[in-house]
Write a protein that holds these residues in place. Structure first.
Motif, short mmCIF file in Angstrom:
data_model
loop_
_atom_site.label_atom_id
_atom_site.label_comp_id
_atom_site.label_asym_id
_atom_site.label_seq_id
_atom_site.Cartn_x
_atom_site.Cartn_y
_atom_site.Cartn_z
N LYS A 86 0.84 -1.21 0.00
CA LYS A 86 0.00 0.00 0.00
C LYS A 86 0.87 1.26 0.00
CE LYS A 86 -3.81 2.16 2.56
NZ LYS A 86 -4.78 1.97 3.67
N ASP A 87 1.88 1.29 0.86
CA ASP A 87 2.75 2.47 0.95
C ASP A 87 3.45 2.73 -0.38
OD1 ASP A 87 2.03 2.75 3.58
OD2 ASP A 87 3.86 1.87 4.40
N THR A 88 3.94 1.68 -1.03
CA THR A 88 4.66 1.84 -2.30
C THR A 88 3.73 2.36 -3.39
OG1 THR A 88 6.11 0.00 -1.67
CG2 THR A 88 6.13 0.67 -3.98
N VAL A 89 2.54 1.82 -3.47
CA VAL A 89 1.57 2.25 -4.49
C VAL A 89 1.18 3.71 -4.29
CG1 VAL A 89 -0.79 1.91 -5.33
CG2 VAL A 89 0.67 -0.07 -4.92
N LEU A 90 0.86 4.06 -3.04
CA LEU A 90 0.43 5.45 -2.77
C LEU A 90 1.56 6.45 -3.00
CD1 LEU A 90 -1.75 4.90 0.44
CD2 LEU A 90 -2.53 5.24 -1.91
N LYS A 91 2.78 6.07 -2.67
CA LYS A 91 3.92 6.98 -2.88
C LYS A 91 4.14 7.27 -4.36
CE LYS A 91 6.49 5.85 1.32
NZ LYS A 91 7.63 5.07 1.89
N ASN A 92 3.68 6.35 -5.20
CA ASN A 92 3.83 6.54 -6.65
C ASN A 92 2.61 7.20 -7.28
OD1 ASN A 92 6.41 5.09 -8.02
ND2 ASN A 92 5.90 4.11 -6.08
N GLY A 93 1.73 7.75 -6.45
CA GLY A 93 0.62 8.55 -6.95
C GLY A 93 -0.54 7.77 -7.53
N LEU A 94 -0.64 6.46 -7.22
CA LEU A 94 -1.72 5.64 -7.73
C LEU A 94 -2.72 5.32 -6.62
CD1 LEU A 94 0.44 3.22 -9.91
CD2 LEU A 94 -0.97 5.12 -10.73
N ASN A 95 -3.91 4.93 -7.00
CA ASN A 95 -4.94 4.56 -6.03
C ASN A 95 -4.76 3.11 -5.61
OD1 ASN A 95 -6.49 7.06 -6.12
ND2 ASN A 95 -7.01 6.45 -8.21
N PHE A 96 -4.92 2.86 -4.32
CA PHE A 96 -4.76 1.50 -3.80
C PHE A 96 -6.12 0.95 -3.40
CE2 PHE A 96 -3.99 -1.52 -0.28
CZ PHE A 96 -3.19 -2.43 -0.95
N LEU A 97 -6.48 -0.21 -3.94
CA LEU A 97 -7.74 -0.86 -3.63
C LEU A 97 -7.49 -2.02 -2.67
CD1 LEU A 97 -9.36 -1.10 -7.20
CD2 LEU A 97 -9.30 0.85 -5.63
N GLU A 98 -8.31 -2.09 -1.62
CA GLU A 98 -8.20 -3.19 -0.67
C GLU A 98 -9.58 -3.59 -0.19
OE1 GLU A 98 -6.40 -2.09 3.14
OE2 GLU A 98 -6.55 0.01 2.53
N HIS A 99 -9.64 -4.71 0.46
CA HIS A 99 -10.92 -5.22 0.96
C HIS A 99 -11.30 -4.56 2.28
CE1 HIS A 99 -11.57 -8.44 -1.96
NE2 HIS A 99 -10.28 -8.72 -1.87
N ASN A 100 -12.60 -4.37 2.46
CA ASN A 100 -13.14 -3.88 3.72
C ASN A 100 -14.44 -4.60 4.09
OD1 ASN A 100 -13.06 -1.96 5.96
ND2 ASN A 100 -14.81 -0.97 4.99
N LYS A 101 -15.07 -5.25 3.11
CA LYS A 101 -16.34 -5.95 3.33
C LYS A 101 -16.27 -7.41 2.89
CE LYS A 101 -19.24 -1.82 2.82
NZ LYS A 101 -20.30 -1.19 1.99
N ILE A 102 -15.72 -7.65 1.72
CA ILE A 102 -15.61 -9.01 1.19
C ILE A 102 -14.30 -9.62 1.70
CG2 ILE A 102 -15.42 -10.40 -0.92
CD1 ILE A 102 -17.02 -8.25 -2.37
N PRO A 103 -14.31 -10.84 2.18
CA PRO A 103 -13.06 -11.45 2.66
C PRO A 103 -12.00 -11.51 1.57
CG PRO A 103 -14.96 -12.74 3.39
CD PRO A 103 -15.48 -11.72 2.41
N PRO A 104 -10.76 -11.11 1.87
CA PRO A 104 -9.68 -11.23 0.88
C PRO A 104 -9.35 -12.68 0.55
CG PRO A 104 -9.05 -9.78 2.71
CD PRO A 104 -10.31 -10.46 3.12
N GLY A 105 -9.56 -13.58 1.52
CA GLY A 105 -9.23 -14.99 1.33
C GLY A 105 -10.29 -15.74 0.55
N ASP A 106 -10.25 -17.07 0.68
CA ASP A 106 -11.09 -17.90 -0.16
C ASP A 106 -12.58 -17.77 0.14
OD1 ASP A 106 -8.85 -18.70 -1.46
OD2 ASP A 106 -8.96 -20.82 -0.91
N ALA A 107 -12.95 -17.21 1.29
CA ALA A 107 -14.36 -16.97 1.58
C ALA A 107 -14.97 -15.94 0.63
CB ALA A 107 -14.54 -16.51 3.03
N GLY A 108 -14.13 -15.16 -0.04
CA GLY A 108 -14.63 -14.17 -1.00
C GLY A 108 -14.67 -14.66 -2.44
N ILE A 109 -14.17 -15.89 -2.66
CA ILE A 109 -14.08 -16.42 -4.02
C ILE A 109 -15.46 -16.58 -4.67
CG2 ILE A 109 -13.58 -18.55 -5.30
CD1 ILE A 109 -11.08 -17.09 -5.00
#
Length: 798
Positions: free
Chosen positions: A761-784
């Protein structure tokens, strides 16, 4: 004054949350007359008459004053031309309405008002009664057989309201619009409701009906080191002291496969932990919410002085904590005192929890010393939900009680009326699409046994029933691309049953699709997705798990990956990290140098069959050329296998006894290190349009660092997390810039790792791009399963 008749239609979470009683009282306060109807999945319908100004104020106050748990999705108002004049206001008989959503909430933790009633000796029928509930709290999803939400369609049909009780009967409370139990469907009291009974291991009931006496005996036996099986809202827990090493080790021996897997704890309040665990405001908010999930809290430097055994979460830097969420929990702590208790799911490994009393006895007879069970039927089992927090972002690990049956809304219109997905094979949820909404099932688990397979099938059909979906409305089934998964076979069976298409969606693409939808990526937009986990069947037949995908909703292109490494012995490399380490070392060094390394790190002693096994690994490697690995030895680009290897080399984890163990322990180990003290790099290169991260050189460089005994291994672990993450981020940034894309996202099981995630996240944001991450859907296999439905939709329609 002008009196007008209005028709209102309200959709959202408007059943089982005290919404009809709220509307009734609000309408009365505004001098409105008419009828309020529960219309199943079509929501709540109101036909009201009154003064225009009163009605307008009523509309404004619906949103302002509604209960916190309710959710209004849509409110439509029309003037009516009916000539009937209503003399009063009433709640009409429920109707079976069909809509595109579910109006049913998840199970809701006991509210403060009910807690006060339970503690009040003047309220005889509720005093110390563990099943106390009201219109805004108590079981919902786990008790409801079908909609509309009324008592006769729930498991509470077994317990008719009493007509005589002190200070007043349940029927009187249900009928009194001033009472907060007005038209509440799942409440009861000690006169008419369910009750607990205490049983020994032979299924003999302890001869007492006094809840006070039952709790005294239960607390005494727990304090003496026994393990209790306690039935709750959505299943059964195994409960014991959290400070007693001997008791916890006994439970681990009985569980068999659960040698090191962490146990969750329940505590009476957070104050007893504040000196030993780090608790952010966000974590506190989640712990105390109506959902009452298990939240992974990080240990602080004083943890060893806490009242928690080291065997609760051995080798980890966090502990799963939850607060009481039902009456029985609070009453038990009244007798046990202010100390943490182990509260872990009551089931045999990889088998769903039993929810019927006879089956609970059969399944847990060798695990529990005694049983505290109630006689209220559970219609749908639901494990406790589990999550952790990264910088105020929620990472759901297990999405179940307190969350299901809530839906995810897709950021685009969907023409398909319904579809199903069956998930992957491990940590499974299924899911149903209803127009542009996706409804995941509760946590199912690892679908490797018949019982779990049946649980998945039953849960999908129950959700279909709640949503009132007709067979003819289901247009496709989506599943994993792995041809041998049990869930793939289920999808094929359902495809035959409904005579519809099956779409196989690549595992890491499904992860990325769920991330895109959660972050409202537009239908025609693309992102660069970093999809990292332990295993997923790749398009080339290899084991993927460290992927950089240029992804849209209709298609994706794999533009980056971890260098392929051989898995000599296949899945045995996942159980024995030393075997994966040996495979990478042989692939990275000359033969004689590899042997020298093996002797130096004494790798043979960490293999199941020691030197015999090591010689077999070497022989297998020598027998096959690198170009023929794919025919005889699986190749993997899995990030999980690299975490396992580094964990092994640093002496953190020698054997994997549960999924993700080496990587989870490595994260805890790294949290004590300083990456700035280590010089370590990982290189990547481009070949035939594909970026490759050179994991061979990474492992060789770590082995070189380990030759220096003065270098702190915690520092190496910390540095590994940073450089490994930055390699993924750097390639993703190159791909994004080249393709004029401004969004980079992270998904997959490795996204639970806070150090790794933060570095990307830090590397992406430092390069001026938007970072997408999970907040509702599980990142793991429960979100598949969610991603599968999305991928299937675009395959089916485009």
């Amino acid at each position: 004054m002008k009196h007008i008749t209005y028709n209102l239609e309200i959709t959202g979470i408007v059943q089982g949350v005290g919404f009809r009683p709220f509307l009734y009282n609000l309408a009365r306060n505004h001098d409105l007359r008419g009828v309020i109807l529960n219309r199943g999945n079509a929501g709540v319908s109101l036909t009201l008459q009154g003064d225009q100004k009163d009605f307008e104020e009523f509309i404004v106050n619906i949103e302002k004053k509604k209960t916190n748990i309710s959710y209004i999705e849509k409110l439509t108002v029309k003037e009516s031309e009916i000539s009937e004049v209503f003399p009063d206001l009433r709640i009409g008989k429920s109707e079976e309405g069909r809509g595109i959503s579910l109006t049913l909430p998840p199970d809701i933790a006991i509210c403060n008002d009910c807690l006060r009633d339970m503690r009040n000796p003047d309220l005889q029928k509720y005093y110390n009664y563990p099943f106390i509930a009201c219109a805004v709290c108590g079981p919902r999803f786990t008790t409801v057989r079908e909609l509309p939400y009324d008592r006769e369609r729930s498991t509470m049909i077994k317990f008719p309201f009493c007509k005589e009780a002190k200070p007043e009967s349940c029927m009187a409370e249900y009928s009194d619009f001033h009472n907060r139990r007005f038209h509440a469907q799942t409440f009861a009291c000690s006169v008419c409701g369910p009750n607990y009974h205490l049983y020994d291991k032979r299924n003999n009931i302890v001869n007492t009906d006094s809840i006070e006496e039952i709790l005294k005996i239960t607390a005494k036996r727990i304090k003496e080191g026994e393990v209790a099986a306690i039935k709750g809202i959505g299943g059964v827990h195994l409960v014991c002291l959290a400070n007693d090493d001997k008791t916890i080790l006994k439970l681990r021996r009985r569980k068999g496969k659960r040698k090191n897997k962490p146990f969750a704890l329940m505590v009476p309040n957070l104050s007893i932990l504040e000196d030993y665990l780090k608790i952010s405001n966000k974590e506190k908010e989640l712990l105390t919410s109506f959902r009452k999930p298990i939240v992974l809290l990080e240990k602080n430097s004083n943890f060893n002085a806490s009242n928690i055994s080291e065997f609760v979460a051995p080798g980890l830097n966090n502990v799963g904590i939850m607060l009481p969420y039902s009456g029985i929990h609070y009453l038990l702590f009244d007798h046990v005192g202010e100390q943490p208790l182990v509260y872990t799911s009551g089931n045999k490994s990889n088998i769903p929890m039993a929810i019927e009393n006879e089956k609970i006895f059969d399944q847990l007879n060798n695990l529990a010393d005694f049983f505290l069970l109630h006689n209220r039927p559970i219609y749908q089992r639901a494990d406790d939900s589990v999550l952790r927090v990264h910088n105020d972002k929620v990472k759901l690990i297990r999405r179940s009680r307190g969350y299901v049956p809530e839906y995810y809304a897709l950021p685009f219109e969907v023409e398909t009326p319904a579809a199903l997905s069956t998930g992957p094979e491990l940590a499974v949820t299924g899911a149903i699409m209803r127009n542009n909404r996706i409804f995941p099932t509760q946590h199912i688990g690892n679908v490797t046994h018949l019982e779990t397979f049946e649980f998945l099938n039953e849960s999908l059909h129950h959700m279909k029933k709640l949503l009132q979906i007709k067979d003819s409305e289901i247009k496709y089934i989506a599943c994993d691309a792995h041809p041998s998964f049990t869930t793939t076979k289920l999808a094929q069976e359902l495809s035959t049953q409904y005579n519809i298409e099956t779409y196989k969606i690549q595992h890491h693409y499904a992860h990325t699709l769920s991330l895109m939808a959660e972050n409202n990526v537009n239908r025609d937009e693309r992102i660069v997705g970093i999809s990292v986990d332990g295993v997923g069947y790749g398009d080339d037949g290899n084991v993927w798990g460290g992927e950089i995908l240029l992804s849209g909703y209709k298609e994706y292109e794999r533009l980056g990956q971890l260098q392929y490494q051989p898995m000599i012995g296949g899945d045995r490399c996942t159980k024995f990290p030393a075997r994966m380490a040996a495979s990478i070392i042989l692939n990275s060094m000359e033969h004689e140098e590899s042997k020298r390394i093996f002797e130096r790190i004494r790798i043979a002693s960490d293999l199941e069959y020691e030197i015999v096994e090591l010689n077999t690994i070497i022989s297998q490697f020598e027998h096959y050329t690198k170009s023929s690995f794919d025919q005889n030895i699986p190749l993997t680009s899995s990030a999980g296998r690299i975490f396992d290897t580094v964990s092994y080399l640093l002496g953190v984890s020698i054997l994997k006894t549960y999924r993700g163990e080496p990587a989870m322990k490595l994260e805890g180990f790294a949290s004590k290190g300083n990456p700035d003290k280590i010089d370590l790099e990982i290189k990547y290169y481009k070949k035939d349009g594909m970026f490759f991260i050179n994991t061979s050189e990474l492992i060789v460089n770590i082995l070189t660092l380990l030759e220096n005994p003065s270098i702190n291994r915690h520092d190496i672990a910390a540095k590994f997390h940073v450089v490994f993450a930055e390699a993924f981020a750097d390639i993703a940034i190159i791909v994004a810039n080249f393709n004029k894309i401004d969004k980079i996202g992270l998904t997959g099981g490795v996204a639970y790792n806070r150090l790794f995630s933060n570095a990307i996240k830090d590397t992406v944001l430092k390069n001026g791009l938007n970072f997408l991450e999970h907040n509702k859907i599980p990142p793991g296999d429960a979100g598949i399963s969610t991603g599968q439905l999305i991928g299937g939709y675009f395959k089916h329609n485009y």
